[in-house]
Design a protein around this motif. Structure first.
Motif, PDB file in Angstrom:
ATOM      1  N   ILE A   5      30.673  64.654  48.473  1.00  0.00           N
ATOM      2  CA  ILE A   5      31.334  65.633  49.307  1.00  0.00           C
ATOM      3  C   ILE A   5      32.101  64.723  49.831  1.00  0.00           C
ATOM      4  CG2 ILE A   5      31.264  66.452  51.710  1.00  0.00           C
ATOM      5  CD1 ILE A   5      28.482  67.128  49.109  1.00  0.00           C
ATOM      6  N   ILE A   6      32.111  63.028  50.169  1.00  0.00           N
ATOM      7  CA  ILE A   6      32.593  61.913  51.222  1.00  0.00           C
ATOM      8  C   ILE A   6      32.232  60.953  50.332  1.00  0.00           C
ATOM      9  CG2 ILE A   6      33.289  63.310  53.626  1.00  0.00           C
ATOM     10  CD1 ILE A   6      30.660  62.212  54.049  1.00  0.00           C
ATOM     11  N   GLN A   7      33.154  59.567  50.242  1.00  0.00           N
ATOM     12  CA  GLN A   7      32.550  58.914  49.696  1.00  0.00           C
ATOM     13  C   GLN A   7      31.365  57.990  50.493  1.00  0.00           C
ATOM     14  OE1 GLN A   7      36.330  56.088  50.918  1.00  0.00           O
ATOM     15  NE2 GLN A   7      37.116  56.801  48.429  1.00  0.00           N
ATOM     16  N   LYS A   8      31.031  57.370  49.785  1.00  0.00           N
ATOM     17  CA  LYS A   8      29.406  56.219  50.538  1.00  0.00           C
ATOM     18  C   LYS A   8      29.593  55.426  51.483  1.00  0.00           C
ATOM     19  CE  LYS A   8      26.627  57.086  46.339  1.00  0.00           C
ATOM     20  NZ  LYS A   8      25.593  56.215  45.412  1.00  0.00           N
ATOM     21  N   LYS A  49      31.387  55.229  58.047  1.00  0.00           N
ATOM     22  CA  LYS A  49      31.864  55.862  58.533  1.00  0.00           C
ATOM     23  C   LYS A  49      30.817  56.802  59.623  1.00  0.00           C
ATOM     24  CE  LYS A  49      35.724  55.768  55.691  1.00  0.00           C
ATOM     25  NZ  LYS A  49      36.602  56.466  54.833  1.00  0.00           N
ATOM     26  N   LEU A  50      31.211  58.041  59.863  1.00  0.00           N
ATOM     27  CA  LEU A  50      29.913  59.426  60.862  1.00  0.00           C
ATOM     28  C   LEU A  50      30.748  60.424  60.392  1.00  0.00           C
ATOM     29  CD1 LEU A  50      27.437  59.813  62.419  1.00  0.00           C
ATOM     30  CD2 LEU A  50      29.039  60.206  64.143  1.00  0.00           C
ATOM     31  N   PHE A  51      29.992  61.000  59.868  1.00  0.00           N
ATOM     32  CA  PHE A  51      30.104  62.637  58.964  1.00  0.00           C
ATOM     33  C   PHE A  51      29.077  63.385  60.143  1.00  0.00           C
ATOM     34  CE2 PHE A  51      29.732  65.825  55.558  1.00  0.00           C
ATOM     35  CZ  PHE A  51      31.336  66.792  56.059  1.00  0.00           C
ATOM     36  N   ASN A  52      29.672  64.800  60.538  1.00  0.00           N
ATOM     37  CA  ASN A  52      29.230  66.109  61.272  1.00  0.00           C
ATOM     38  C   ASN A  52      29.775  67.278  59.834  1.00  0.00           C
ATOM     39  OD1 ASN A  52      28.067  68.254  62.087  1.00  0.00           O
ATOM     40  ND2 ASN A  52      28.936  67.512  64.943  1.00  0.00           N
ATOM     41  N   PRO A  53      28.825  67.694  59.058  1.00  0.00           N
ATOM     42  CA  PRO A  53      29.494  69.467  58.815  1.00  0.00           C
ATOM     43  C   PRO A  53      29.787  70.610  59.275  1.00  0.00           C
ATOM     44  CG  PRO A  53      26.642  68.940  58.530  1.00  0.00           C
ATOM     45  CD  PRO A  53      27.545  66.916  59.206  1.00  0.00           C
ATOM     46  N   SER A  93      37.367  67.889  53.054  1.00  0.00           N
ATOM     47  CA  SER A  93      38.387  68.817  52.871  1.00  0.00           C
ATOM     48  C   SER A  93      37.532  70.207  53.139  1.00  0.00           C
ATOM     49  CB  SER A  93      38.609  67.886  51.832  1.00  0.00           C
ATOM     50  OG  SER A  93      37.919  68.764  50.595  1.00  0.00           O
ATOM     51  N   LYS A  94      36.578  70.341  52.903  1.00  0.00           N
ATOM     52  CA  LYS A  94      36.036  71.926  52.412  1.00  0.00           C
ATOM     53  C   LYS A  94      34.356  72.350  53.388  1.00  0.00           C
ATOM     54  CE  LYS A  94      33.601  70.406  47.924  1.00  0.00           C
ATOM     55  NZ  LYS A  94      33.544  70.931  46.566  1.00  0.00           N
ATOM     56  N   PRO A  95      34.034  73.129  53.729  1.00  0.00           N
ATOM     57  CA  PRO A  95      32.730  73.213  54.255  1.00  0.00           C
ATOM     58  C   PRO A  95      31.290  72.382  53.020  1.00  0.00           C
ATOM     59  CG  PRO A  95      33.806  75.152  54.635  1.00  0.00           C
ATOM     60  CD  PRO A  95      34.757  74.586  53.243  1.00  0.00           C
ATOM     61  N   VAL A  96      30.553  71.978  53.879  1.00  0.00           N
ATOM     62  CA  VAL A  96      29.139  71.972  52.955  1.00  0.00           C
ATOM     63  C   VAL A  96      28.238  72.788  53.239  1.00  0.00           C
ATOM     64  CG1 VAL A  96      27.347  70.605  53.186  1.00  0.00           C
ATOM     65  CG2 VAL A  96      29.791  69.742  53.976  1.00  0.00           C
ATOM     66  N   GLU A 134      22.814  60.793  50.076  1.00  0.00           N
ATOM     67  CA  GLU A 134      23.545  59.476  49.917  1.00  0.00           C
ATOM     68  C   GLU A 134      23.951  59.090  50.939  1.00  0.00           C
ATOM     69  OE1 GLU A 134      26.482  61.148  47.250  1.00  0.00           O
ATOM     70  OE2 GLU A 134      25.465  60.828  45.944  1.00  0.00           O
ATOM     71  N   SER A 135      23.415  59.458  52.403  1.00  0.00           N
ATOM     72  CA  SER A 135      23.978  59.163  53.493  1.00  0.00           C
ATOM     73  C   SER A 135      23.300  57.696  53.599  1.00  0.00           C
ATOM     74  CB  SER A 135      23.695  59.903  54.384  1.00  0.00           C
ATOM     75  OG  SER A 135      22.176  59.969  54.437  1.00  0.00           O
ATOM     76  N   GLU A 136      23.807  57.024  54.318  1.00  0.00           N
ATOM     77  CA  GLU A 136      23.007  55.932  54.616  1.00  0.00           C
ATOM     78  C   GLU A 136      21.552  55.635  56.634  1.00  0.00           C
ATOM     79  OE1 GLU A 136      24.062  52.442  53.790  1.00  0.00           O
ATOM     80  OE2 GLU A 136      25.108  53.626  52.611  1.00  0.00           O
TER      81      GLU A 136
END
Length: 383
Positions: A226-229, A257-261, A278-281, A292-294
């Motif tokens: 979905i996004i880069q590691k 980085k921080l991601f909120n789906p 770029s698209k919904p999860v 794959e998250s930290e």
């Protein structure tokens, strides 16, 4: 044997969809012909409509909300995002839905399913939480004929038993009569169920734990990233500004980085999130995100469970006020898997850096064995 399962799956909630999927997957893997009934609880349907669409212009609060919806659609394209997210969830559900039964919206419509199924399972997730479902009769299998096997698998009350008001005791007592085999997800609700029914109630695992780590890894093997590691995941089931602020701060300290789906991409950028999709999860992509998250910042039960499965650093800040009872789900799970009491009770922040060093997987293995035995006993009874 043909089995129909019924649960909350119409809220576009990752945990709800994944537990529904996991139960069907487990049953099919073990030889049962199982399907998810496409039932839409009205209370949840109404809430989704109120959040995303204009339904009325009556009242000052409704007018304010409608203005927010109009502005959000104009500036952030929220309506397009919601539509695409709905599609992602619908695609995920296709493989487990019973297409022959159709989409059903009222408990009376469910009676026709008696000609299609030999057994019905209600659960898991918060189907017995009055605040979520209104104690919908469908989730107590009131529509199922007495000659059908009627089984509850890992439903949740969503709160400690002590938080249930006394006037609801008789309601639960009456509704639970429709179910032949009783189980519950949170251990501290077992006594309540046994008290109001005078029957045995088993404590069993949430369905996502019926599948092991390797099986989940196989499910996400061919899912595109979905996004880069190199990111942290912030996922709130309940909006929690305190946790969001903490997540932003910790991600910055860690240099990731921080991601909120949950957020529309353009709005996420404006709020300062640095990882954007770029698209919904969809639900299965959500599992990949955790894998794959930290690290994970959440108040979600299922995000907590998947964090333990994939051994991810976890941060939970306990909810307060009217949502305080929701802490019960996460706390009971962490206790069950053997996380030290000191890590759970010492402060409002629960921080687990390494699940593998603190988690007692033998507890999960034993509870899984009991859960499987419960399902087998319930489904094979008088067959």
């Amino acid at each position: 044997m043909r089995i129909g399962t019924i649960t909350v799956q119409n809220g576009n909630n990752y945990g709800a969809s994944l537990q529904a999927f996991a139960l069907i997957k487990y049953l099919r893997k073990n030889g049962w012909d199982a399907y998810l009934i496409d039932y839409r609880n009205q209370k949840i349907e109404d809430r989704l409509t109120e959040q995303s669409f204009i339904t009325s212009w009556r009242g000052k609060n409704q007018i304010k909300k409608n203005i927010r919806i109009i502005l959000s659609n104009a500036i952030w394209k929220t309506d397009r995002f919601v539509k695409e997210k709905n599609k992602a969830f619908s695609e995920f559900h296709k493989s487990i839905f019973d297409q022959s039964g159709g989409t059903l919206y009222d408990v009376s419509e469910l009676k026709k399913l008696n000609s299609l199924y030999d057994a019905f399972i209600c659960g898991s997730d918060q189907i017995w939480n009055k605040d979520i479902t209104g104690l919908d009769d469908a989730f107590f299998l009131s529509f199922a004929n007495s000659d059908k096997k009627r089984i509850a698998y890992a439903p949740s009350l969503g709160k400690e038993s002590g938080a249930i008001v006394e006037e609801d005791y008789d309601i639960y007592r009456h509704k639970l009569r429709s179910i032949d085999f009783l189980s519950i997800r949170e251990p501290n609700n077992k006594k309540f169920i046994e008290t109001v029914t005078h029957r045995e109630c088993c404590v069993v695992l949430d369905p996502v734990l019926l599948l092991d780590k390797q099986e989940w890894e196989e499910e996400i093997l061919n899912v595109s990233p979905i996004i880069q590691k190199g990111y942290a995941l912030y996922y709130p089931v309940i909006n929690q500004p305190e946790l969001e602020k903490y997540a932003i701060q910790k991600a910055r300290e860690k240099g990731i980085k921080l991601f909120n789906p949950r957020l529309v991409p353009s709005y996420a950028k404006m709020k300062g999130y640095t990882a954007i999709s770029s698209k919904p999860v969809g639900p299965i992509e959500f599992v990949k995100l955790i894998k794959e998250s930290e690290c994970i910042f959440t108040n979600s039960f299922h995000a907590t469970v998947f964090s333990s499965i994939f051994n991810k650093e976890l941060y939970v800040i306990k909810l307060k006020g009217k949502n305080k009872n929701r802490n019960n789900r996460i706390i009971e799970y962490l206790k069950m898997i053997g996380i030290r009491q000191s890590l759970i009770d010492t402060s409002d922040l629960i921080h687990i850096k390494d699940f593998e060093s603190t988690m007692q997987w033998e507890n999960v293995t034993e509870r899984k064995k009991e859960s499987v035995e419960y399902l087998k006993k319930s489904l094979d009874y008088n067959s």
